[in-house]
Design a protein around this motif. Structure first.
Motif, mmCIF file in Angstrom:
data_model
loop_
_atom_site.group_PDB
_atom_site.id
_atom_site.type_symbol
_atom_site.label_atom_id
_atom_site.label_comp_id
_atom_site.label_asym_id
_atom_site.label_seq_id
_atom_site.Cartn_x
_atom_site.Cartn_y
_atom_site.Cartn_z
ATOM 1 N N VAL A 166 -18.691 15.410 40.162
ATOM 2 C CA VAL A 166 -17.794 14.793 39.178
ATOM 3 C C VAL A 166 -17.037 13.627 39.797
ATOM 4 O O VAL A 166 -16.925 12.552 39.204
ATOM 5 N N ARG A 167 -16.520 13.837 41.003
ATOM 6 C CA ARG A 167 -15.732 12.783 41.631
ATOM 7 C C ARG A 167 -16.574 11.548 41.917
ATOM 8 O O ARG A 167 -16.138 10.405 41.706
ATOM 9 N N ASN A 168 -17.803 11.756 42.403
ATOM 10 C CA ASN A 168 -18.658 10.614 42.712
ATOM 11 C C ASN A 168 -19.060 9.849 41.456
ATOM 12 O O ASN A 168 -19.099 8.605 41.455
ATOM 13 N N MET A 169 -19.378 10.569 40.367
ATOM 14 C CA MET A 169 -19.712 9.880 39.118
ATOM 15 C C MET A 169 -18.505 9.120 38.573
ATOM 16 O O MET A 169 -18.628 7.993 38.083
ATOM 17 N N LEU A 170 -17.314 9.742 38.689
ATOM 18 C CA LEU A 170 -16.110 9.068 38.207
ATOM 19 C C LEU A 170 -15.875 7.786 38.985
ATOM 20 O O LEU A 170 -15.535 6.737 38.395
ATOM 21 N N ARG A 171 -16.047 7.835 40.287
ATOM 22 C CA ARG A 171 -15.871 6.620 41.092
ATOM 23 C C ARG A 171 -16.842 5.517 40.636
ATOM 24 O O ARG A 171 -16.452 4.349 40.497
ATOM 25 N N ALA A 172 -18.101 5.910 40.430
ATOM 26 C CA ALA A 172 -19.105 4.918 40.043
ATOM 27 C C ALA A 172 -18.778 4.303 38.680
ATOM 28 O O ALA A 172 -18.822 3.070 38.514
ATOM 29 N N PHE A 173 -18.436 5.148 37.704
ATOM 30 C CA PHE A 173 -18.138 4.632 36.363
ATOM 31 C C PHE A 173 -16.884 3.757 36.383
ATOM 32 O O PHE A 173 -16.842 2.693 35.745
ATOM 33 N N THR A 174 -15.853 4.202 37.106
ATOM 34 C CA THR A 174 -14.599 3.448 37.126
ATOM 35 C C THR A 174 -14.770 2.126 37.869
ATOM 36 O O THR A 174 -14.280 1.074 37.430
#
Length: 557
Positions: free
Chosen positions: A388-396
């Motif tokens: 979740v954290r890695n996807m959030l970083r990528a999207f943000t």
């Protein structure tokens, strides 16, 4: 009393005399008795004779139902017994023979005279009263069962060592000494302990690093640390020229503790030798004998299995902690803003979990803040958290101008199809500085506990706007964004529910408790603010991990 009629007092009797009423309470005692028992008259009178004084060989109170001396006193009979143990005021034992004779303290008030005198007919020195063999088979089995229960019920090595010492001192010895071999084959004297006034006391000056184990030394401790059979030792064992540094330390141990006899056994794990246990006697007169060693070996065998399990757990915990350190980020520097974070693992689970925080730069003037909680507090939750954290970083990062709600909506869609995460809560915010030099926070909340805003003067309030549905439900609903200006010297706290939730109180109670404590700590430096909140607010019965992210805005220039 009858002796008064003869002109004789208790003080005229040249042996220890204790007057005990028929119910068992001490009425009087002469000076000899006070001296022998190491107790003043005030310490003796009105005390139960049996409970206060009568002991077995190991210093434990003898069971009332099996006490011949007590039975004679209650029955008002006359009888004697040889070589029994009585407790002195300083905790040591004295071996005395006894004679009970009935007497009268007045009309219809029966009592007994208990004469205590030095044992003349003590058993011969056959080792029975000096070693561990006086333990009955039932006592021995009970001790071993207690050892297994006590040592296997903890995975903390230091606590296991303290329990091992408490099991053997003073029941079997006056001193317990535990030497451990580290994974690098170094030796550490982990514990040297005796019991004083019923409390286990450590001799820290005798603990610490030890010299290496010599390969050929025939000395008892060196052999035990190499896994050889148990053996006996005494001060004379180490009086000659020492053959190693360990021998020097053993000589010092005997000198400092006053031990006149010791039994030493290896502590073996499933694959390796983990250390050695030394039991020593300094106060009690009897020496250890070869008959004592099988019981000692049974104890160390159980200790070895328990320590093996504890070491395996600590290795796994260390791996988990290393993983957690890599999963949770280092905080970036945000010019002008003080920032800190905390993570505390669940107390009864692995040292990783689903709670997380993140801070990273979006542009030169904007940073993203996030905190979240994936369901669970184990390795699966930690793996889901990383996804979740890695996807959030990528999207943000790919959409630095997007509102937090848009990024979280995209993340929710991805979680349902990509990540192996059942459900999760989170807050995503962007932190920017406006033209008026005030910091602004734009955020959205996906089912997470609300942020707490604390002013420098101690006013605290929750930011309850921007609340939306948590991630992973499959339900599509609009997610709001809220823009808030952070006044100067204001503390913003993002946290996970482990800080406020308790199985025995409502979430509202936990939130109110957090608000009140945070308000009282508003003047504290940010690190102290967070540490004290964890200490004062986190429920004692909480079995969840906790993540905290706190920032404080600067004063106006």
């Amino acid at each position: 009393m009858w002796w008064s009629a003869l002109g004789v007092t208790l003080e005229d009797v040249r042996t220890a005399v204790v007057v005990v009423e028929k119910g068992g309470l001490i009425v009087s005692a002469n000076g000899v008795a006070q001296s022998v028992l190491g107790r003043s008259l005030e310490e003796l009178v009105e005390q139960d004779f049996h409970d206060l004084l009568h002991r077995d060989l190991h210093g434990h109170p003898t069971p009332r139902a099996r006490c011949q001396l007590r039975s004679v006193i209650l029955a008002g009979g006359t009888e004697h017994g040889d070589a029994e143990w009585f407790a002195r005021g300083d905790g040591t034992l004295v071996q005395m023979s006894w004679l009970v004779a009935p007497c009268s303290l007045g009309p219809e008030r029966a009592a007994a005279l208990v004469l205590l005198y030095e044992s003349k007919g003590a058993p011969p020195d056959d080792g029975v009263h000096e070693g561990l063999t006086p333990l009955t088979e039932l006592d021995r089995l009970a001790l071993l069962a207690e050892t297994t229960t006590q040592l296997t019920s903890t995975l903390d090595i230091e606590e296991a060592l303290r329990r091992l010492a408490a099991l053997t001192v003073p029941r079997l010895a006056d001193w317990a000494v535990i030497d451990l071999l580290t994974e690098r084959d170094e030796v550490r004297r982990a514990l040297v302990a005796e019991q004083r006034d019923g409390i286990l006391v450590e001799r820290e000056d005798l603990q610490g690093p030890m010299p290496p184990v010599p390969e050929e030394s025939p000395m008892p401790l060196s052999r035990a640390l190499r896994g050889a059979a148990s053996s006996l030792a005494g001060p004379a064992t180490y009086q000659g020229v020492p053959d190693s540094g360990i021998a020097v330390e053993q000589g010092r141990l005997f000198n400092e503790t006053g031990m006149h006899s010791a039994a030493i056994a290896p502590i073996r794990g499933l694959r390796d030798v983990l250390g050695a246990l030394t039991l020593g006697r300094s106060k009690r007169p009897g020496a250890f004998t070869a008959a004592d060693l099988p019981l000692l070996e049974d104890i160390t065998r159980r200790a070895g299995l328990a320590l093996d399990n504890a070491r395996l757990y600590q290795r796994q915990r260390k791996v988990a902690e290393t993983m957690q350190r890599h999963l949770l980020p280092q905080l970036p520097t945000v010019p002008g803003v003080d920032m800190t974070a905390r993570y505390v693992p669940a107390p009864h689970a692995s040292s990783v979990g689903g709670d997380w925080y993140d801070v990273f730069a979006l542009t030169d003037t904007a940073h993203a803040l996030a905190i979240g909680d994936v369901v669970g507090h184990d390795l699966d939750a930690a793996a889901g958290m990383a996804q979740v954290r890695n996807m959030l970083r990528a999207f943000t990062w790919s959409q630095p101008e997007a509102k937090p709600s848009a990024v979280v909506t995209q993340l929710d869609n991805a979680v349902k199809h990509i990540a192996e995460v059942p459900m999760a809560t989170m807050i995503l915010a962007t932190l920017t500085r406006g033209d008026d030099e005030l910091w602004q926070l734009c955020w959205t909340n996906a089912g997470h506990p609300p942020p707490l805003l604390v002013s420098h003067d101690g006013r605290a309030r929750y930011l309850t706007d921007a609340h939306g549905i948590l991630l992973g439900t499959g339900v599509i609903r609009p997610r709001p964004d809220v823009l808030t200006t952070l006044p100067p010297r204001t503390t913003l706290l993002l946290y996970t529910d482990g800080l406020v939730e308790s199985p025995h109180s409502s979430i509202d109670h936990g939130l109110d408790r957090l608000r009140r404590h945070a308000a009282s700590l508003a003047h504290r430096p940010l690190d102290s603010f967070c540490d004290l909140l964890l200490e004062q607010v986190r429920p004692n019965d909480n079995d969840d991990d906790v993540a905290m992210l706190a920032l404080r805005t600067p004063p106006l220039k």
